[in-house]
Write an enzyme that holds these catalytic residues in place. Structure first.
Site, PDB file in Angstrom:
ATOM      1  CG  ASN A 485      -2.173   0.905   1.285  1.00  7.65           C
ATOM      2  OD1 ASN A 485      -2.165   2.184   0.271  1.00  7.65           O
ATOM      3  ND2 ASN A 485      -2.786   0.821   1.599  1.00  7.65           N
ATOM      4  CG  ASP A 486       3.380   2.998  -4.086  1.00  8.78           C
ATOM      5  OD1 ASP A 486       3.684   2.135  -2.897  1.00  8.78           O
ATOM      6  OD2 ASP A 486       2.608   2.790  -4.947  1.00  8.78           O
ATOM      7  CB  CYS A 487      -1.549   5.563  -0.123  1.00  9.71           C
ATOM      8  SG  CYS A 487      -1.887   5.875  -1.633  1.00  9.71           S
TER       9      CYS A 487
END
Ligand code: GLC
Ligand code: GLC
Length: 796
Positions: A485-487
C-alpha cells in the site's frame, strides 16, 4: 433497465460498442513489441515507439474538454456540406449506424450515414513500427455518391512532457517534408534525432495539409476544421507552429461500389551516419519499405491474419470450458489479454496514466509476471533479470526503473520494504512455469554496476535477508516508506502539500512502524524460497526457521481478536485494530495472513475471512479498510489524504480482492471465493453507466461504499489486478497450479454451479486436456510433467 453501450462477441474475441457516447472513452491497445497505440472507441488516442514519454508520435491533450479529443480522424464531407466521421467524433454528426469492435490488438470502427458506409481497421502489424489504417468506403445507396475525404493526425514534438510546456521553443521547431502521398514529420531531425514519423496512403491524393492552423483555422476545433468545411486542402507546408498530416481526396462511388485506401502511420530510425539523402532531405529508404509492405489489400490482410495467429497462440495456452460464459470470456480472452497489455505498458500509458510520469515498478513488474509468464516465458525471463539488476547489495531495491535505460529511478529511490520479496514471487512463478533453472545461475549486477554481478539465486537470498535484517520491536517487518500500500506512509509525517508522500521521511530513525502485510507475504514467499532450496538440494533449514519465527510473531502480535492487525505505527501503536477510531480493519493483512494460513488450525483464518466479508464487503467488492478515514492523519500519510471511499482510503482496490479470494480458496470456502470473484470481474457488470470505464478489463479501483457513487470504476487497464485475477482464476478457482515437476490440480469452485469443466493447458512441451469433475469435496491431484499431448479425466 440499465443502458447498454456494448456487448461481448466471444466467438470473434471482440467487445462490440454500439453507442459511441460511452460514459468514458473505452479504449484498446495496439502493438505487441515496441510500437504501441492507445485507441478509443471514437478513434482518439496516440501512439509511441518504445517509450511513451520520449518517443511520442501523436499529440494527446490531457485534461481536455471534452475529453479525448485528437486521434486518427477521417472526415467525410458530403456535397451538401455536411461533415461526419465514421467514429462519430469529433464532429458528432448523428450516424445511421455505428459500431466499434475492440479485438486482440486491433480495433475496427464503422459508421454509416445515408447509405455511405466507412469502416476502418486499425492495427499494428507484428514486427513493424507502424499503425495501419485500412479504410473501406462503400456506397450502399441507390444513387452515385460524390464526397470528399480528409485524413488527420497531429504530431507530438517527440518528448510528450516538453510538448506540453516549452512553447517558446516548440512553436518554432516543427519541420515536415512532403513526397507524393506521404507526409513526413521531421522535427528536430536536423540535430540529434535520428528518427522521424510519416503518414502515407497507397493512392495519389488531391491535396494535403501539414500545418494545423491552415487546416483547422485559428478559431475552430477538431469538430469543424475550416478546410473540411470548405471541402478543400491548402497544400500547406508547416514551418514551426503545429505540424499535422492530412490527406485530401475527391471520391466518387457508384451504387454498390467500394473503395479501400490504406494509410500507414509509421516511425523510422536511421543510422546516425546515414540520416540524410544527397540533397539534405531525410533518407526515406526505410519509410518506402514500410509503405511498400502495406500498399495492397492482400498484404494488409496477410499481416492481419498473422496478428490473429499471434493471439491464437498466446490465448491458446490456457482455455477453459466451464459452462459459465462470464468466467470463460475472462479467462480465455480478456484477462489474458489485459495481462499482456500490462506487460507491454507496465503503468505507463493509459487514459489514467499519462505516459510521462512513472517508470516500471519493482513490485508491479514482478506481480505482472504471473499474468503473462505462461504466454511469453522468454520475455518474462529477461524481465526478471532486468528487475533484479535494479536491486541493491543489501537486498533493498529501487522502487521504479526506466524502461529505456533499465536504470533505477533516483527520484524515488528505495525503502519500500515489501519490494525485495516480490522478486522471489516472480522468479518462482517463472521457474514453475518453465522448469528453466538456468536462470538462477545468470550473473546479475546490483544497481546495474558492472563488476557487482552475482547469481540470480544470490539475489533471492539477499531479498529474503533484507526482511530478516529489518525487523521491528515485535519481530515483524519494518515497513519503510510503505509496503504494497503505497499510501500507508508511516514515517512520512508531512504537513507540506508540496512534499511527495512516497519519498518524504520526516521521521524514520527509531521508527517502530511494522507491517503485517509484509509479514504475511514473507511467510508465503519464505515457504516458496525454502521449497526452491530443497528442490535444488540446498539447506533450507535457516529459511524455514525464520519463517516459523515470523508465523509466531504474527500469532502473538498480529492478531486483533477477530482479524489480523494491519501495522504498527511509528510510535508502535496499532493500526487496523478494533481499538482504533477509524481504519479498524484492512484487507491486505487479511489476504496475506490467510494466504500464509497463519493460525489456521486455531480458526484464525476463518475468523479473519468472516470479518473481511462482514465488514469490508459490499455489492461491488471488498473495500480496502473500514471505517474509512474522515480526516488527515499525519502519522498515516497519503491513505488519509483521499476522501472516503476512494483509492487506498476504503476504495475497492481490485488488486487486493484476489488475496482474500485465494485465502478463501485455501480455506476451502468455494462459495465465498466465487462470490468475491464475481463482484470484481468485469464480465459480470450490469450497470455500465455506473461502472463508467471499460466493461471488458479490470480497473484498479472501484469507488467503495463510503463514496458518493459506490461502484464507479476508475483507472482501468494498467493494474496488478489483471495478473492477480488471472493467477486466482487459473490456479485457485480452476485449480491448475504449475509446480516444478508437473501440474497440481486443486480446484475450488462451488460444486452446485460447476460440476464438470474442461481446461486445455499448454505447459512447457506438453498439452494437457483436462476434464475435471468437481465433487466439491476438495483434494488435489498431481500430474507429472511429460512432453506430448495428454487427455486426462480427474475427479476431485
Ligand atoms: C498502485 C501501484 C502499486 C501499489 C498500489 C497500492 O496500484 O502501482 O505499486 O501497490 O497502488 O498502493
Ligand atoms: C498514489 C496512488 C497509488 C499509487 C502511487 C504510485 O499514491 O494513490 O495508488 O500506487 O500513487 O506512485
Amino acid at each position: 433497465m440499465n443502458k447498454i453501450y456494448g456487448h461481448f462477441d466471444d466467438q470473434a474475441r471482440e467487445y462490440v460498442i454500439t453507442d459511441p457516447a460511452t460514459p468514458w472513452p473505452w479504449i484498446n491497445y495496439l502493438g505487441s513489441e515496441d510500437f504501441f497505440s492507445l485507441i478509443s472507441n471514437t478513434a482518439g488516442g496516440y501512439c509511441f515507439c518504445r517509450d511513451a514519454k520520449f518517443r511520442r508520435i501523436l499529440r494527446y491533450r490531457y485534461n481536455g474538454v471534452p475529453m479525448d479529443d485528437g486521434g486518427r480522424y477521417f472526415y467525410i464531407r458530403e456535397e451538401d456540406g455536411s461533415v461526419w466521421n465514421p467514429g462519430w467524433k469529433p464532429c458528432k454528426t448523428p450516424l445511421d449506424a455505428y459500431e466499434c469492435r475492440h479485438g486482440m490488438g486491433y480495433t475496427r470502427i464503422a459508421g454509416e450515414r445515408k447509405g455511405l458506409r466507412a469502416e476502418v481497421l486499425f492495427f499494428v502489424p507484428p514486427g513493424r513500427r507502424c499503425e495501419v489504417h485500412k479504410l473501406t468506403l462503400t456506397n450502399n445507396g441507390k444513387t452515385a455518391r460524390d464526397f470528399r475525404l480528409f485524413s488527420f493526425v497531429e504530431w507530438c514534438l517527440w518528448n510528450a512532457a516538453t510538448d506540453m510546456e516549452n512553447f517558446q521553443r516548440n512553436l518554432s521547431t516543427g519541420e515536415v517534408e512532403i513526397e507524393g502521398s506521404t507526409l513526413y514529420h521531421k522535427t528536430e531531425y536536423r540535430e540529434r534525432r535520428d528518427h522521424y514519423a510519416f503518414y502515407g496512403v497507397n493512392a495519389p491524393v488531391d491535396g494535403f495539409d501539414t500545418d494545423r492552423e491552415s487546416f483547422i483555422g485559428m478559431y475552430n476545433g477538431f469538430d469543424a476544421p475550416q478546410n473540411v468545411l470548405a471541402g478543400q486542402a491548402s497544400n500547406s507546408v508547416a514551418h514551426g507552429w503545429s505540424p499535422i498530416a492530412s490527406h485530401f481526396f475527391r471520391l466518387h462511388l457508384e451504387p454498390g461500389e467500394s473503395r479501400t485506401l490504406i494509410f500507414v502511420l509509421g516511425y523510422v530510425e536511421n543510422p546516425a551516419d546515414a540520416k540524410f539523402a544527397a540533397d539534405g532531405t531525410i533518407d526515406k529508404t526505410r519509410a518506402h519499405e514500410l509503405l511498400a509492405a502495406f500498399d495492397s489489400e492482400a498484404k494488409v490482410d496477410a499481416a492481419f491474419a498473422a496478428l490473429n495467429r499471434y493471439w491464437d497462440d498466446l490465448l491458446g495456452r490456457f482455455q477453459v470450458e466451464s459452462g459459465c460464459p462470464e468466467l470463460d470470456r475472462m479467462v480465455n480472452i480478456w484477462n489474458q489479454y489485459q495481462c499482456m497489455v500490462t506487460f507491454n505498458m507496465s503503468r505507463s500509458a493509459s487514459f489514467f496514466e499519462s505516459g510521462i510520469g512513472r517508470g516500471m515498478g519493482f513490485r508491479d513488474s514482478n506481480q505482472d509476471l504471473v499474468g503473462f509468464v505462461h504466454q511469453i516465458p522468454e520475455r518474462a525471463r529477461q524481465r526478471i533479470l532486468d528487475i533484479a539488476a535494479t536491486q541493491f547489495p543489501d537486498g533493498g531495491c529501487y522502487h521504479q526503473y526506466q524502461p529505456l535505460t533499465k536504470r533505477g529511478n533516483d527520484g524515488i529511490g528505495g525503502g519500500f520494504n515489501d519490494d525485495p520479496l516480490w522478486l522471489i514471487f516472480g522468479t518462482v512463478a517463472y521457474l514453475k512455469e518453465t522448469g528453466d533453472f538456468s536462470i538462477l545461475d545468470e550473473q546479475v549486477p546490483f544497481d546495474n554496476q558492472p563488476g557487482s554481478e552475482v547469481s540470480l539465486l544470490e539475489h533471492l537470498r539477499v531479498s529474503f535477508g533484507h526482511v530478516t535484517a529489518n525487523l521491528g520491536p515485535h519481530g515483524l517487518p519494518l515497513i519503510g516508506r510503505a509496503d504494497w500500500n503505497d499510501c500507508l506512509n508511516l514515517n512520512c509525517f508531512s504537513n507540506n502539500p508540496d512534499d511527495s508522500f512516497q519519498t518524504t521521511e520526516n521521521k524514520s530513525t527509531g521508527s517502530k512502524a511494522e507491517s503485517l502485510m509484509i509479514a504475511g507475504l514473507f511467510v508465503c514467499e519464505g515457504k516458496d524460497y525454502a521449497e526452491l532450496l530443497r528442490h535444488l538440494g540446498k539447506d533450507a533449514a535457516p529459511v524455514e526457521a525464520a519463517v516459523s519465527q515470523m508465523e509466531q510473531a504474527i500469532r502473538k502480535h498480529g492478531w486483533d481478536g477477530e482479524w489480523f492487525l494491519r501495522a504498527y505505527d511509528y510510535f508502535g501503536r496499532k493500526i487496523g485494530s478494533h481499538e482504533n477510531e477509524e481504519g479498524q480493519i484492512f484487507i491486505e493483512s487479511q489476504g496475506w495472513c490467510t494466504m500464509a494460513r497463519i493460525g489456521a488450525d486455531e480458526g484464525l483464518c476463518d475468523k479473519a475471512l468472516d470479518s473481511a466479508k462482514r465488514i469490508l464487503d459490499c455489492e461491488h467488492g471488498l473495500v480496502l479498510n473500514q471505517p474509512a478515514y474522515t480526516r488527515y492523519y499525519i502519522e498515516y500519510g497519503e491513505i488519509s489524504s483521499y476522501p472516503q471511499g476512494y483509492k487506498e482510503n476504503a476504495g475497492i482496490f481490485c488488486h487486493n480482492n484476489p488475496w482474500v479470494i485465494i485465502g478463501e480458496a485455501l480455506a476451502g470456502r468455494a462459495a465465498d471465493a466465487w462470490e468475491h470473484y464475481c463482484k470484481i470481474s468485469p464480465a459480470f457488470i450490469k450497470d455500465q453507466d455506473l461502472h463508467k470505464v471499460e466493461p471488458y478489463v479490470y480497473c484498479q479501483m472501484v469507488a467503495g461504499k463510503d463514496a458518493a457513487r459506490p461502484g464507479e470504476g476508475k483507472n482501468s487497464w494498467l493494474t496488478g489486478t489483471a495478473a492477480w485475477n488471472w493467477y486466482t482464476a487459473s490456479e485457485f478457482l480452476l485449480g491448475i497450479h504449475p509446480e516444478y515437476d508437473g501440474l497440481r490440480i486443486e480446484p475450488c469452485l462451488p460444486a452446485d454451479r460447476f460440476q464438470t469443466y474442461r481446461v486445455v493447458r499448454r505447459f512447457r512441451d506438453a498439452e494437457y486436456d483436462l476434464t475435471i469433475h468437481n465433487t466439491g469435496r476438495g483434494g488435489s491431484r498431481f500430474i507429472p510433467y511429460e512432453p506430448g499431448k495428454h487427455k486426462i479425466k480427474i475427479e476431485l
